[in-house]
Design a protein around this motif. Sequence first.
Motif, PDB file in Angstrom:
ATOM      1  N   CYS A 271       0.822  -1.210   0.000  1.00  0.00           N
ATOM      2  CA  CYS A 271       0.000   0.000   0.000  1.00  0.00           C
ATOM      3  C   CYS A 271       0.855   1.257   0.000  1.00  0.00           C
ATOM      4  CB  CYS A 271      -0.925  -0.009   1.214  1.00  0.00           C
ATOM      5  SG  CYS A 271      -2.254  -1.230   1.134  1.00  0.00           S
ATOM      6  N   ALA A 272       1.954   1.240   0.760  1.00  0.00           N
ATOM      7  CA  ALA A 272       2.862   2.387   0.770  1.00  0.00           C
ATOM      8  C   ALA A 272       3.484   2.587  -0.609  1.00  0.00           C
ATOM      9  CB  ALA A 272       3.943   2.177   1.826  1.00  0.00           C
ATOM     10  N   LEU A 273       3.884   1.499  -1.250  1.00  0.00           N
ATOM     11  CA  LEU A 273       4.427   1.593  -2.609  1.00  0.00           C
ATOM     12  C   LEU A 273       3.394   2.176  -3.566  1.00  0.00           C
ATOM     13  CD1 LEU A 273       6.274  -1.852  -2.870  1.00  0.00           C
ATOM     14  CD2 LEU A 273       7.355   0.393  -2.865  1.00  0.00           C
ATOM     15  N   SER A 274       2.156   1.741  -3.438  1.00  0.00           N
ATOM     16  CA  SER A 274       1.095   2.217  -4.328  1.00  0.00           C
ATOM     17  C   SER A 274       0.825   3.702  -4.127  1.00  0.00           C
ATOM     18  CB  SER A 274      -0.191   1.422  -4.089  1.00  0.00           C
ATOM     19  OG  SER A 274       0.011   0.043  -4.329  1.00  0.00           O
ATOM     20  N   LEU A 275       0.857   4.160  -2.887  1.00  0.00           N
ATOM     21  CA  LEU A 275       0.612   5.584  -2.629  1.00  0.00           C
ATOM     22  C   LEU A 275       1.735   6.452  -3.175  1.00  0.00           C
ATOM     23  CD1 LEU A 275      -0.911   5.875   0.950  1.00  0.00           C
ATOM     24  CD2 LEU A 275      -1.968   6.457  -1.228  1.00  0.00           C
ATOM     25  N   VAL A 276       2.969   6.015  -2.998  1.00  0.00           N
ATOM     26  CA  VAL A 276       4.091   6.769  -3.563  1.00  0.00           C
ATOM     27  C   VAL A 276       3.982   6.806  -5.075  1.00  0.00           C
ATOM     28  CG1 VAL A 276       6.599   6.765  -3.871  1.00  0.00           C
ATOM     29  CG2 VAL A 276       5.611   6.326  -1.626  1.00  0.00           C
ATOM     30  N   PHE A 277       3.582   5.685  -5.664  1.00  0.00           N
ATOM     31  CA  PHE A 277       3.393   5.624  -7.116  1.00  0.00           C
ATOM     32  C   PHE A 277       2.343   6.629  -7.572  1.00  0.00           C
ATOM     33  CE2 PHE A 277       0.710   3.894 -10.506  1.00  0.00           C
ATOM     34  CZ  PHE A 277       1.621   3.858 -11.552  1.00  0.00           C
ATOM     35  N   LEU A 278       1.201   6.669  -6.893  1.00  0.00           N
ATOM     36  CA  LEU A 278       0.138   7.604  -7.265  1.00  0.00           C
ATOM     37  C   LEU A 278       0.594   9.051  -7.109  1.00  0.00           C
ATOM     38  CD1 LEU A 278      -3.022   5.914  -5.687  1.00  0.00           C
ATOM     39  CD2 LEU A 278      -2.470   6.121  -8.111  1.00  0.00           C
ATOM     40  N   ALA A 279       1.327   9.340  -6.032  1.00  0.00           N
ATOM     41  CA  ALA A 279       1.788  10.707  -5.798  1.00  0.00           C
ATOM     42  C   ALA A 279       2.774  11.155  -6.877  1.00  0.00           C
ATOM     43  CB  ALA A 279       2.429  10.801  -4.419  1.00  0.00           C
ATOM     44  N   VAL A 280       3.728  10.293  -7.211  1.00  0.00           N
ATOM     45  CA  VAL A 280       4.717  10.640  -8.238  1.00  0.00           C
ATOM     46  C   VAL A 280       4.044  10.801  -9.589  1.00  0.00           C
ATOM     47  CG1 VAL A 280       6.738   9.796  -9.490  1.00  0.00           C
ATOM     48  CG2 VAL A 280       6.634   9.581  -7.009  1.00  0.00           C
ATOM     49  N   LEU A 281       3.123   9.896  -9.906  1.00  0.00           N
ATOM     50  CA  LEU A 281       2.431   9.961 -11.190  1.00  0.00           C
ATOM     51  C   LEU A 281       1.609  11.233 -11.305  1.00  0.00           C
ATOM     52  CD1 LEU A 281       2.186   8.142 -13.693  1.00  0.00           C
ATOM     53  CD2 LEU A 281       0.089   7.218 -12.711  1.00  0.00           C
ATOM     54  N   PHE A 282       0.912  11.586 -10.242  1.00  0.00           N
ATOM     55  CA  PHE A 282       0.120  12.813 -10.253  1.00  0.00           C
ATOM     56  C   PHE A 282       1.021  14.028 -10.407  1.00  0.00           C
ATOM     57  CE2 PHE A 282      -1.589  16.439  -7.890  1.00  0.00           C
ATOM     58  CZ  PHE A 282      -2.798  16.629  -8.544  1.00  0.00           C
ATOM     59  N   LEU A 283       2.152  14.047  -9.696  1.00  0.00           N
ATOM     60  CA  LEU A 283       3.057  15.192  -9.757  1.00  0.00           C
ATOM     61  C   LEU A 283       3.647  15.356 -11.155  1.00  0.00           C
ATOM     62  CD1 LEU A 283       4.614  17.447  -8.317  1.00  0.00           C
ATOM     63  CD2 LEU A 283       6.353  15.747  -7.722  1.00  0.00           C
ATOM     64  N   VAL A 284       4.080  14.251 -11.768  1.00  0.00           N
ATOM     65  CA  VAL A 284       4.675  14.328 -13.092  1.00  0.00           C
ATOM     66  C   VAL A 284       3.638  14.785 -14.127  1.00  0.00           C
ATOM     67  CG1 VAL A 284       5.722  12.972 -14.949  1.00  0.00           C
ATOM     68  CG2 VAL A 284       6.448  12.618 -12.595  1.00  0.00           C
ATOM     69  N   ALA A 285       2.429  14.229 -14.058  1.00  0.00           N
ATOM     70  CA  ALA A 285       1.381  14.629 -14.996  1.00  0.00           C
ATOM     71  C   ALA A 285       0.990  16.094 -14.801  1.00  0.00           C
ATOM     72  CB  ALA A 285       0.160  13.728 -14.827  1.00  0.00           C
ATOM     73  N   TRP A 286       0.949  16.543 -13.545  1.00  0.00           N
ATOM     74  CA  TRP A 286       0.610  17.946 -13.267  1.00  0.00           C
ATOM     75  C   TRP A 286       1.683  18.885 -13.801  1.00  0.00           C
ATOM     76  CZ3 TRP A 286       2.965  21.572  -9.898  1.00  0.00           C
ATOM     77  CH2 TRP A 286       2.229  22.743  -9.702  1.00  0.00           C
ATOM     78  N   LEU A 287       2.948  18.546 -13.572  1.00  0.00           N
ATOM     79  CA  LEU A 287       4.034  19.372 -14.077  1.00  0.00           C
ATOM     80  C   LEU A 287       4.035  19.413 -15.599  1.00  0.00           C
ATOM     81  CD1 LEU A 287       6.973  18.392 -11.694  1.00  0.00           C
ATOM     82  CD2 LEU A 287       5.743  20.566 -11.776  1.00  0.00           C
ATOM     83  N   GLN A 288       3.773  18.260 -16.214  1.00  0.00           N
ATOM     84  CA  GLN A 288       3.742  18.209 -17.671  1.00  0.00           C
ATOM     85  C   GLN A 288       2.626  19.088 -18.216  1.00  0.00           C
ATOM     86  OE1 GLN A 288       3.277  14.248 -19.162  1.00  0.00           O
ATOM     87  NE2 GLN A 288       3.883  14.760 -21.236  1.00  0.00           N
ATOM     88  N   THR A 289       1.479  19.063 -17.580  1.00  0.00           N
ATOM     89  CA  THR A 289       0.352  19.893 -18.016  1.00  0.00           C
ATOM     90  C   THR A 289       0.645  21.374 -17.820  1.00  0.00           C
ATOM     91  OG1 THR A 289      -1.152  18.102 -17.383  1.00  0.00           O
ATOM     92  CG2 THR A 289      -2.114  20.274 -17.740  1.00  0.00           C
ATOM     93  N   ARG A 290       1.246  21.740 -16.687  1.00  0.00           N
ATOM     94  CA  ARG A 290       1.565  23.142 -16.432  1.00  0.00           C
ATOM     95  C   ARG A 290       2.583  23.676 -17.435  1.00  0.00           C
ATOM     96  NH1 ARG A 290       0.532  25.580 -11.549  1.00  0.00           N
ATOM     97  NH2 ARG A 290       1.419  27.378 -12.645  1.00  0.00           N
ATOM     98  N   LEU A 291       3.610  22.881 -17.733  1.00  0.00           N
ATOM     99  CA  LEU A 291       4.614  23.314 -18.692  1.00  0.00           C
ATOM    100  C   LEU A 291       4.015  23.502 -20.072  1.00  0.00           C
ATOM    101  CD1 LEU A 291       7.671  21.130 -17.626  1.00  0.00           C
ATOM    102  CD2 LEU A 291       7.414  23.609 -17.358  1.00  0.00           C
ATOM    103  N   ALA A 292       3.139  22.565 -20.467  1.00  0.00           N
ATOM    104  CA  ALA A 292       2.509  22.681 -21.785  1.00  0.00           C
ATOM    105  C   ALA A 292       1.588  23.893 -21.842  1.00  0.00           C
ATOM    106  CB  ALA A 292       1.719  21.395 -22.082  1.00  0.00           C
ATOM    107  N   ASP A 293       0.844  24.164 -20.773  1.00  0.00           N
ATOM    108  CA  ASP A 293      -0.029  25.344 -20.755  1.00  0.00           C
ATOM    109  C   ASP A 293       0.788  26.632 -20.808  1.00  0.00           C
ATOM    110  OD1 ASP A 293      -2.262  23.774 -20.674  1.00  0.00           O
ATOM    111  OD2 ASP A 293      -2.495  23.880 -18.486  1.00  0.00           O
ATOM    112  N   ARG A 294       1.937  26.632 -20.127  1.00  0.00           N
ATOM    113  CA  ARG A 294       2.775  27.835 -20.128  1.00  0.00           C
ATOM    114  C   ARG A 294       3.351  28.095 -21.518  1.00  0.00           C
ATOM    115  NH1 ARG A 294       7.075  28.128 -15.420  1.00  0.00           N
ATOM    116  NH2 ARG A 294       5.067  28.025 -14.303  1.00  0.00           N
ATOM    117  N   ARG A 295       3.772  27.022 -22.194  1.00  0.00           N
ATOM    118  CA  ARG A 295       4.303  27.195 -23.556  1.00  0.00           C
ATOM    119  C   ARG A 295       3.218  27.702 -24.494  1.00  0.00           C
ATOM    120  NH1 ARG A 295       7.469  21.399 -23.899  1.00  0.00           N
ATOM    121  NH2 ARG A 295       9.145  21.903 -22.422  1.00  0.00           N
TER     122      ARG A 295
END
Length: 299
Positions: A271-295
């Motif tokens: 469960c701890a592994l799964s939560l870290v996975f979800l957090a990292v995935l959300f962070l990477v997708a959010w950063l990718q979306t923000r960078l694309a919106d800024r461009r």
Amino acid sequence: MSPTALPRQEGGRRRLAYLLSAPASLLILVIYVLPIVAVFVISFTDYSLVYDGFNFVGLDNYRQMLTDAHFAEALENTLIYAAIFIPGAFFLPLLLAIAIQRRRRFRSILEVLYFMPVTSTLTAMTLVWRALLDGNQGAINNMLVGLGLDKVNWLGDGDIVLISIAMVSIWGIIGFNMVLFLAGLTAIPQNLYEAASIDGADHPLDRFFQVTWPLLAPTSLFVSVNTLVTAFKLFDTVAVLTHGGPDRASEVYLYLAYLEGFENFNMAYACALSLVFLAVLFLVAWLQTRLADRRRTHA
């Protein structure tokens, strides 16, 4: 109509909207929200599938990741796989979409052929690929031998097993991303290409970078985020093809979580592994979306 009739009518519509959306909201709560809350709580315990009861251990499961060699290896394998998979799953569908859009004959047939892997059962197709990639009697190796080349141990060589898995995964998603790009290309007005030609952009590359690529930005953003999430969600293909072998060379993040939870019965750590996975995935997708919106904003 009295002055109080409109507020009453509006309130009735609002209550009806809440009533109609209640079943879907309840379903989302039961299927998504409550399991995530349960995983979050269990990750702070020592809960195991083979023992009754559990104790709260705080951040011990998360500290264990810092010293777990298998965790580091699985994370490295996932990143290597993603580095192979993401470019192929993005640029190959884009090239196919551009090539198919310009065709008038057999376009529908080509679209269906490329989209067929998406409609197929992933496990069944992975079994077919396991037979094709067999190191001894696989059809691909037989073709290589027929061409005078040596056989390749596609699934048994730790140096190339992630490349083999990425190849299978790209084959499975290429049709879906191609259809998305085709939809984006179809939405681009043709008069923009004519205007670009008048301005001197006659070469296909000039037309692509001046017209196609900027107007394809929303579709490209969606495809890139979806492809990134798909890359990190790799599980089924590994479970069928290699079971994490050889010697953990293809043991990716989610497969490690599965092993910890359902083979080692360490559900709290899983469960701890799964939560870290979800957090990292959300962070990477959010950063990718923000960078694309800024461009897109500065363009």
